[in-house]
Design a protein around this motif. Structure first.
Motif, PDB file in Angstrom:
ATOM      1  N   VAL A 174       0.872  -1.178   0.000  1.00 40.43           N
ATOM      2  CA  VAL A 174       0.000   0.000   0.000  1.00 40.43           C
ATOM      3  C   VAL A 174       0.905   1.224   0.000  1.00 40.43           C
ATOM      4  O   VAL A 174       1.887   1.270   0.751  1.00 40.43           O
ATOM      5  CB  VAL A 174      -0.949   0.025   1.208  1.00 40.43           C
ATOM      6  CG1 VAL A 174      -1.825   1.284   1.165  1.00 40.43           C
ATOM      7  CG2 VAL A 174      -1.829  -1.221   1.238  1.00 40.43           C
ATOM      8  N   MET A 175       0.575   2.195  -0.829  1.00 38.52           N
ATOM      9  CA  MET A 175       1.370   3.419  -0.892  1.00 38.52           C
ATOM     10  C   MET A 175       0.484   4.641  -0.711  1.00 38.52           C
ATOM     11  O   MET A 175      -0.515   4.814  -1.414  1.00 38.52           O
ATOM     12  CB  MET A 175       2.100   3.527  -2.238  1.00 38.52           C
ATOM     13  CG  MET A 175       2.931   4.806  -2.367  1.00 38.52           C
ATOM     14  SD  MET A 175       3.767   4.950  -3.979  1.00 38.52           S
ATOM     15  CE  MET A 175       2.369   5.276  -5.071  1.00 38.52           C
ATOM     16  N   GLY A 176       0.860   5.493   0.248  1.00 39.95           N
ATOM     17  CA  GLY A 176       0.218   6.779   0.436  1.00 39.95           C
ATOM     18  C   GLY A 176       1.277   7.847   0.573  1.00 39.95           C
ATOM     19  O   GLY A 176       2.478   7.564   0.508  1.00 39.95           O
ATOM     20  N   HIS A 177       0.846   9.065   0.791  1.00 42.95           N
ATOM     21  CA  HIS A 177       1.822  10.137   0.965  1.00 42.95           C
ATOM     22  C   HIS A 177       2.246  10.276   2.421  1.00 42.95           C
ATOM     23  O   HIS A 177       3.431  10.386   2.734  1.00 42.95           O
ATOM     24  CB  HIS A 177       1.258  11.463   0.468  1.00 42.95           C
ATOM     25  CG  HIS A 177       2.187  12.623   0.685  1.00 42.95           C
ATOM     26  ND1 HIS A 177       3.441  12.681   0.114  1.00 42.95           N
ATOM     27  CD2 HIS A 177       2.070  13.751   1.449  1.00 42.95           C
ATOM     28  CE1 HIS A 177       4.041  13.800   0.489  1.00 42.95           C
ATOM     29  NE2 HIS A 177       3.241  14.454   1.300  1.00 42.95           N
ATOM     30  N   HIS A 178       1.293  10.258   3.321  1.00 39.17           N
ATOM     31  CA  HIS A 178       1.597  10.529   4.726  1.00 39.17           C
ATOM     32  C   HIS A 178       2.076   9.265   5.454  1.00 39.17           C
ATOM     33  O   HIS A 178       1.639   8.161   5.149  1.00 39.17           O
ATOM     34  CB  HIS A 178       0.374  11.110   5.434  1.00 39.17           C
ATOM     35  CG  HIS A 178       0.041  12.503   4.984  1.00 39.17           C
ATOM     36  ND1 HIS A 178      -0.729  12.748   3.871  1.00 39.17           N
ATOM     37  CD2 HIS A 178       0.406  13.715   5.491  1.00 39.17           C
ATOM     38  CE1 HIS A 178      -0.846  14.062   3.715  1.00 39.17           C
ATOM     39  NE2 HIS A 178      -0.175  14.669   4.671  1.00 39.17           N
ATOM     40  N   PRO A 179       2.951   9.435   6.417  1.00 34.88           N
ATOM     41  CA  PRO A 179       3.536   8.278   7.112  1.00 34.88           C
ATOM     42  C   PRO A 179       2.602   7.659   8.134  1.00 34.88           C
ATOM     43  O   PRO A 179       1.678   8.300   8.650  1.00 34.88           O
ATOM     44  CB  PRO A 179       4.778   8.883   7.796  1.00 34.88           C
ATOM     45  CG  PRO A 179       4.435  10.312   8.007  1.00 34.88           C
ATOM     46  CD  PRO A 179       3.579  10.708   6.844  1.00 34.88           C
ATOM     47  N   VAL A 180       2.896   6.390   8.449  1.00 35.68           N
ATOM     48  CA  VAL A 180       2.201   5.683   9.525  1.00 35.68           C
ATOM     49  C   VAL A 180       3.143   5.447  10.706  1.00 35.68           C
ATOM     50  O   VAL A 180       2.741   4.874  11.718  1.00 35.68           O
ATOM     51  CB  VAL A 180       1.622   4.343   9.030  1.00 35.68           C
ATOM     52  CG1 VAL A 180       0.578   4.574   7.941  1.00 35.68           C
ATOM     53  CG2 VAL A 180       2.730   3.420   8.518  1.00 35.68           C
ATOM     54  N   GLY A 182       5.590   5.396   2.138  1.00 36.79           N
ATOM     55  CA  GLY A 182       5.152   6.764   2.378  1.00 36.79           C
ATOM     56  C   GLY A 182       6.237   7.775   2.086  1.00 36.79           C
ATOM     57  O   GLY A 182       7.379   7.434   1.748  1.00 36.79           O
ATOM     58  N   GLY A 183       5.878   9.026   2.228  1.00 39.68           N
ATOM     59  CA  GLY A 183       6.804  10.140   2.023  1.00 39.68           C
ATOM     60  C   GLY A 183       6.526  11.234   3.037  1.00 39.68           C
ATOM     61  O   GLY A 183       6.417  10.978   4.217  1.00 39.68           O
ATOM     62  N   HIS A 184       6.435  12.465   2.557  1.00 37.32           N
ATOM     63  CA  HIS A 184       5.996  13.635   3.318  1.00 37.32           C
ATOM     64  C   HIS A 184       7.053  14.241   4.226  1.00 37.32           C
ATOM     65  O   HIS A 184       7.217  15.447   4.266  1.00 37.32           O
ATOM     66  CB  HIS A 184       4.733  13.293   4.128  1.00 37.32           C
ATOM     67  CG  HIS A 184       4.107  14.466   4.822  1.00 37.32           C
ATOM     68  ND1 HIS A 184       3.667  15.585   4.139  1.00 37.32           N
ATOM     69  CD2 HIS A 184       3.849  14.718   6.142  1.00 37.32           C
ATOM     70  CE1 HIS A 184       3.162  16.449   5.007  1.00 37.32           C
ATOM     71  NE2 HIS A 184       3.267  15.952   6.212  1.00 37.32           N
ATOM     72  N   ILE A 185       7.782  13.418   4.988  1.00 38.05           N
ATOM     73  CA  ILE A 185       8.665  13.959   6.018  1.00 38.05           C
ATOM     74  C   ILE A 185      10.104  14.145   5.548  1.00 38.05           C
ATOM     75  O   ILE A 185      10.943  14.645   6.316  1.00 38.05           O
ATOM     76  CB  ILE A 185       8.628  13.087   7.297  1.00 38.05           C
ATOM     77  CG1 ILE A 185       9.007  11.636   6.975  1.00 38.05           C
ATOM     78  CG2 ILE A 185       7.269  13.166   7.956  1.00 38.05           C
ATOM     79  CD1 ILE A 185       9.074  10.732   8.201  1.00 38.05           C
ATOM     80  N   HIS A 186      10.424  13.737   4.333  1.00 40.04           N
ATOM     81  CA  HIS A 186      11.777  13.909   3.772  1.00 40.04           C
ATOM     82  C   HIS A 186      12.841  13.239   4.643  1.00 40.04           C
ATOM     83  O   HIS A 186      13.991  13.671   4.673  1.00 40.04           O
ATOM     84  CB  HIS A 186      12.124  15.403   3.611  1.00 40.04           C
ATOM     85  CG  HIS A 186      11.220  16.147   2.690  1.00 40.04           C
ATOM     86  ND1 HIS A 186      11.590  17.324   2.065  1.00 40.04           N
ATOM     87  CD2 HIS A 186       9.945  15.896   2.259  1.00 40.04           C
ATOM     88  CE1 HIS A 186      10.592  17.761   1.309  1.00 40.04           C
ATOM     89  NE2 HIS A 186       9.586  16.903   1.423  1.00 40.04           N
ATOM     90  N   ALA A 242      10.433   7.151   1.948  1.00 36.79           N
ATOM     91  CA  ALA A 242      11.403   7.665   0.981  1.00 36.79           C
ATOM     92  C   ALA A 242      11.728   9.111   1.317  1.00 36.79           C
ATOM     93  O   ALA A 242      10.877   9.856   1.807  1.00 36.79           O
ATOM     94  CB  ALA A 242      10.856   7.565  -0.436  1.00 36.79           C
ATOM     95  N   GLY A 243      12.961   9.504   1.060  1.00 34.48           N
ATOM     96  CA  GLY A 243      13.342  10.900   1.223  1.00 34.48           C
ATOM     97  C   GLY A 243      12.880  11.731   0.042  1.00 34.48           C
ATOM     98  O   GLY A 243      12.118  11.258  -0.807  1.00 34.48           O
ATOM     99  N   THR A 244      13.322  12.952  -0.031  1.00 34.76           N
ATOM    100  CA  THR A 244      13.000  13.782  -1.188  1.00 34.76           C
ATOM    101  C   THR A 244      13.986  13.470  -2.310  1.00 34.76           C
ATOM    102  O   THR A 244      15.197  13.482  -2.110  1.00 34.76           O
ATOM    103  CB  THR A 244      13.008  15.280  -0.848  1.00 34.76           C
ATOM    104  OG1 THR A 244      12.799  16.032  -2.052  1.00 34.76           O
ATOM    105  CG2 THR A 244      14.298  15.730  -0.197  1.00 34.76           C
TER     106      THR A 244
END
Length: 271
Positions: A146-152, A184-188, A211-213
């Motif tokens: 599952v892939m979203g933008h915000h972290p869990v 997820g991503g969002h937090i770099h 993942a980072g930026t």
């Protein structure tokens, strides 16, 4: 099967030399699937999405699965933010904000964790969680992502506020339904961790990878630009995740900085 996860591209703040190195690296790796986990643009402007399209056009021919991030919703154009928040995203990536990819023994489900009425914070809405759970249960794939933008999950205490609302319910229901990996991503801030660390009782072979930026100058806490490479060997039932970092001193630009062997359910391997 080779998957590449790119996150937080933030076109509008990109570093040209990093784009050049990333393009060359991806062309060399020849992925079977490219995953974009949100914040594709800095301000959701049409020209910024166009720049992403131009970047993707230089990559090897492979399916692209993308979900929006909070930066992919207009910030200053309030009419568009509330009446057509995803118009530019859909123009580039199609109408579906929660796309899926299936191939042989693999299922990747994209989820939209953004909301136009929220500037930054993410949310796993109960209806979405239930829908994804049902989809996971119906699939016979060995590898369910599952892939979203915000972290869990988070590593830094300061990122606790960035863990999306409803994350615990989502993780518990999706893990029970067979999810192996949440991207997820969002937090770099890149990391890989077992989800039972934060959510006791969750299946021990259930992971999250942040993942980072990938190309933005908006790096954080000394972390370089980076992306994730996922290698899935279905016949051998082997899953490996690698973090590739950018270094201006490297002749190749990007190189593997860390690798994780992720055991599948019912296997005794360890990270």
């Amino acid at each position: 099967m080779r998957l590449i996860q790119l996150s937080d591209l933030h076109f509008g703040t990109e570093r040209p030399e990093v784009i050049e190195a990333l393009t060359a690296t991806i062309c060399n790796l020849q992925p079977d699937l490219v995953l974009l986990s949100g914040d594709i643009t800095q301000r959701a402007r049409r020209g910024q999405f166009r720049r992403c399209e131009s970047f993707l056009a230089q990559l090897p021919a492979a399916p692209v699965l993308a979900v929006p991030g909070n930066h992919d919703i207009p910030l200053f154009n309030l009419w568009q933010r509330f009446w057509a928040p995803y118009a530019h995203f859909r123009s580039s990536f199609g109408p579906n904000l929660a796309p899926e990819y299936t191939d042989a023994d693999l299922l990747v489900i994209g989820v939209n964790t953004t909301r136009p009425d929220r500037h930054v914070d993410g949310c796993f809405q109960p209806e979405m969680v239930a829908h994804v759970e049902q989809r996971l249960r119906r699939s016979s794939a060995s590898l369910k992502i599952v892939m979203g933008h915000h972290p869990v999950d988070r590593v830094l205490e300061s990122d606790e506020r960035n863990v999306a609302e409803g994350a615990e319910a989502a993780v518990r229901q999706w893990s029970d339904a067979g999810m192996v990996l949440y991207l997820g991503g969002h937090i770099h801030y890149p990391f890989c961790a077992p989800l039972e660390r934060r959510y006791p009782g969750v299946h021990s072979e259930c992971w999250t990878a942040q993942a980072g930026t990938a190309i933005s100058r908006r790096v954080r806490d000394g972390k370089p630009n980076s992306f994730n490479l996922i290698e899935w060997q279905s016949l051998r039932r082997q899953l490996q995740l690698e973090r590739w970092d950018y270094s201006s001193s490297s002749s190749n630009g990007f190189g593997c900085a860390e690798a994780f062997q992720l055991p599948l359910r019912g296997e005794s391997s360890s990270v």
